[in-house]
Motif scaffolding. Structure first.
Motif, PDB file in Angstrom:
ATOM      1  N   LYS A 190       0.842  -1.203   0.000  1.00 24.58           N
ATOM      2  CA  LYS A 190       0.000   0.000   0.000  1.00 24.58           C
ATOM      3  C   LYS A 190       0.873   1.247   0.000  1.00 24.58           C
ATOM      4  CE  LYS A 190      -3.943   0.288   1.626  1.00 24.58           C
ATOM      5  NZ  LYS A 190      -5.174   0.471   2.400  1.00 24.58           N
ATOM      6  N   ASN A 191       0.451   2.236  -0.756  1.00 19.67           N
ATOM      7  CA  ASN A 191       1.224   3.479  -0.826  1.00 19.67           C
ATOM      8  C   ASN A 191       0.960   4.373   0.377  1.00 19.67           C
ATOM      9  OD1 ASN A 191       2.984   5.372  -2.158  1.00 19.67           O
ATOM     10  ND2 ASN A 191       1.170   6.586  -2.612  1.00 19.67           N
ATOM     11  N   ILE A 192      -0.280   4.383   0.863  1.00 21.02           N
ATOM     12  CA  ILE A 192      -0.655   5.212   2.016  1.00 21.02           C
ATOM     13  C   ILE A 192      -1.390   4.343   3.028  1.00 21.02           C
ATOM     14  CG2 ILE A 192      -1.964   7.236   2.806  1.00 21.02           C
ATOM     15  CD1 ILE A 192      -1.641   8.495   0.115  1.00 21.02           C
ATOM     16  N   THR A 193      -1.022   4.461   4.297  1.00 21.68           N
ATOM     17  CA  THR A 193      -1.690   3.683   5.338  1.00 21.68           C
ATOM     18  C   THR A 193      -3.130   4.149   5.500  1.00 21.68           C
ATOM     19  OG1 THR A 193      -0.790   5.204   7.003  1.00 21.68           O
ATOM     20  CG2 THR A 193       0.437   3.176   6.581  1.00 21.68           C
ATOM     21  N   ASP A 194      -3.928   3.301   6.142  1.00 24.07           N
ATOM     22  CA  ASP A 194      -5.369   3.586   6.244  1.00 24.07           C
ATOM     23  C   ASP A 194      -5.724   4.550   7.362  1.00 24.07           C
ATOM     24  OD1 ASP A 194      -6.034   1.871   4.116  1.00 24.07           O
ATOM     25  OD2 ASP A 194      -5.934   0.127   5.442  1.00 24.07           O
ATOM     26  N   LEU A 213       4.768  10.191  -2.804  1.00 32.07           N
ATOM     27  CA  LEU A 213       3.840  11.321  -2.767  1.00 32.07           C
ATOM     28  C   LEU A 213       2.979  11.285  -4.029  1.00 32.07           C
ATOM     29  CD1 LEU A 213       3.220  13.743  -0.917  1.00 32.07           C
ATOM     30  CD2 LEU A 213       4.640  15.136  -2.425  1.00 32.07           C
ATOM     31  N   ASP A 214       1.802  10.691  -3.899  1.00 26.71           N
ATOM     32  CA  ASP A 214       0.868  10.573  -5.015  1.00 26.71           C
ATOM     33  C   ASP A 214      -0.202  11.648  -4.854  1.00 26.71           C
ATOM     34  OD1 ASP A 214      -1.441   9.780  -6.591  1.00 26.71           O
ATOM     35  OD2 ASP A 214      -0.426   7.848  -6.889  1.00 26.71           O
ATOM     36  N   ILE A 215      -0.154  12.664  -5.700  1.00 27.28           N
ATOM     37  CA  ILE A 215      -1.049  13.810  -5.574  1.00 27.28           C
ATOM     38  C   ILE A 215      -2.516  13.399  -5.701  1.00 27.28           C
ATOM     39  CG2 ILE A 215      -1.742  16.009  -6.614  1.00 27.28           C
ATOM     40  CD1 ILE A 215       0.860  16.169  -5.049  1.00 27.28           C
ATOM     41  N   GLU A 216      -2.814  12.474  -6.610  1.00 26.82           N
ATOM     42  CA  GLU A 216      -4.199  12.037  -6.795  1.00 26.82           C
ATOM     43  C   GLU A 216      -4.733  11.330  -5.559  1.00 26.82           C
ATOM     44  OE1 GLU A 216      -4.735   9.809 -10.345  1.00 26.82           O
ATOM     45  OE2 GLU A 216      -4.162  11.455 -11.681  1.00 26.82           O
ATOM     46  N   GLU A 217      -3.923  10.482  -4.952  1.00 24.35           N
ATOM     47  CA  GLU A 217      -4.343   9.795  -3.729  1.00 24.35           C
ATOM     48  C   GLU A 217      -4.580  10.786  -2.601  1.00 24.35           C
ATOM     49  OE1 GLU A 217      -2.932   5.709  -2.413  1.00 24.35           O
ATOM     50  OE2 GLU A 217      -1.291   6.330  -3.726  1.00 24.35           O
ATOM     51  N   ILE A 218      -3.687  11.747  -2.465  1.00 25.61           N
ATOM     52  CA  ILE A 218      -3.827  12.745  -1.411  1.00 25.61           C
ATOM     53  C   ILE A 218      -5.072  13.593  -1.650  1.00 25.61           C
ATOM     54  CG2 ILE A 218      -2.794  14.868  -0.497  1.00 25.61           C
ATOM     55  CD1 ILE A 218      -0.083  13.483  -0.715  1.00 25.61           C
ATOM     56  N   SER A 219      -5.308  13.958  -2.897  1.00 25.76           N
ATOM     57  CA  SER A 219      -6.513  14.731  -3.242  1.00 25.76           C
ATOM     58  C   SER A 219      -7.767  13.953  -2.870  1.00 25.76           C
ATOM     59  CB  SER A 219      -6.503  15.056  -4.739  1.00 25.76           C
ATOM     60  OG  SER A 219      -7.668  15.752  -5.106  1.00 25.76           O
ATOM     61  N   SER A 220      -7.742  12.644  -3.089  1.00 23.26           N
ATOM     62  CA  SER A 220      -8.887  11.799  -2.756  1.00 23.26           C
ATOM     63  C   SER A 220      -9.131  11.758  -1.245  1.00 23.26           C
ATOM     64  CB  SER A 220      -8.658  10.381  -3.287  1.00 23.26           C
ATOM     65  OG  SER A 220      -9.706   9.520  -2.934  1.00 23.26           O
TER      66      SER A 220
END
Length: 226
Positions: free
Chosen positions: A142-146, A155-162
């Motif tokens: 997983k790129n970002i923990t839950d 640093l995935d901008i789309e994931e952070i935006s979500s």
């Protein structure tokens, strides 16, 4: 049959060495472009974020006015002074959009506890320079923990935006090192980084040449010419 197998192995190794050499040349070109961008932008004045054109150059110096938001993100696997830690990436709201701010490095305490991160809750002006996310080493699926605090592999901008449910700029702000809101800033070094990649490329091409020589010798023996 044995010679065919040896030829295939050597040929594969030669191709691999050539590929790695070309990859190092590409990395050298990237580092050279980064160095040029830094040299060009470092002599320029700060601009307001609203004045910056679309897709601004790396190291464009900007000022932004807004307010820090929660949650923050901890970019993992960052080593400073031989210690593992995180980069603190805080959302900063500017009007109706978010720009991610790299506030600097913090210790990960050998993963025994999380660092204590605080952010001012009032409107303020900060400055720094623009950078774009790069693909770093990814150690888990997983790129970002839950759960908070969010630990980020890349640093995935789309994931952070979500997660934030807000529009996020495609670049981030590297906060100036003497800011009151900065943690330990890792100073970038630009001097002749590309030369290291040229050296590695030369080594891989040399290995490829040695492989070709072995291929020639192997096939000359097969044909009874040696």
């Amino acid at each position: 049959m044995k010679n065919i197998f040896k030829n295939l192995v050597l040929f594969s190794l030669v191709l691999t060495c050539i590929y790695l050499g070309m990859w190092q040349l590409d990395r050298a070109e990237q580092k050279l472009n980064i160095q040029k961008d830094h040299q060009v932008q470092s002599s320029k004045q700060y601009q307001n974020l609203n004045e910056v054109k679309n897709n601004p150059s790396r190291y464009t110096k900007i000022t932004v006015e807004g307010i820090f938001q929660e949650p923050y993100f901890l970019l993992d696997n960052i080593v400073h002074d031989k210690k593992a830690g995180y980069l603190v990436m805080s959302p900063f709201q500017v009007e109706d959009k978010i720009i991610i701010v790299n506030r600097g490095w913090v210790d990960n305490f050998s993963r025994q506890k999380y660092p204590d991160i605080s952010s001012p809750d009032s409107s303020l002006k900060i400055k720094g320079y623009i950078k774009y996310p790069m693909q770093l080493l990814k150690l888990s699926g997983k790129n970002i923990t839950d759960e908070r605090p969010y630990i980020v592999q890349n640093l995935d901008i789309e994931e952070i935006s979500s997660i934030l449910k807000k529009e996020v700029y495609p670049f981030y702000l590297n906060l100036e090192h003497n800011s009151d809101y900065a943690y330990t800033q890792i100073i970038e070094k630009f001097e002749n980084k590309h030369l290291t990649h040229y050296m590695y490329a030369g080594q891989w091409f040399l290995f490829a040449l040695i492989g070709v020589i072995f291929l020639v010798i192997l096939n000359r023996k097969k044909n009874g010419k040696v």
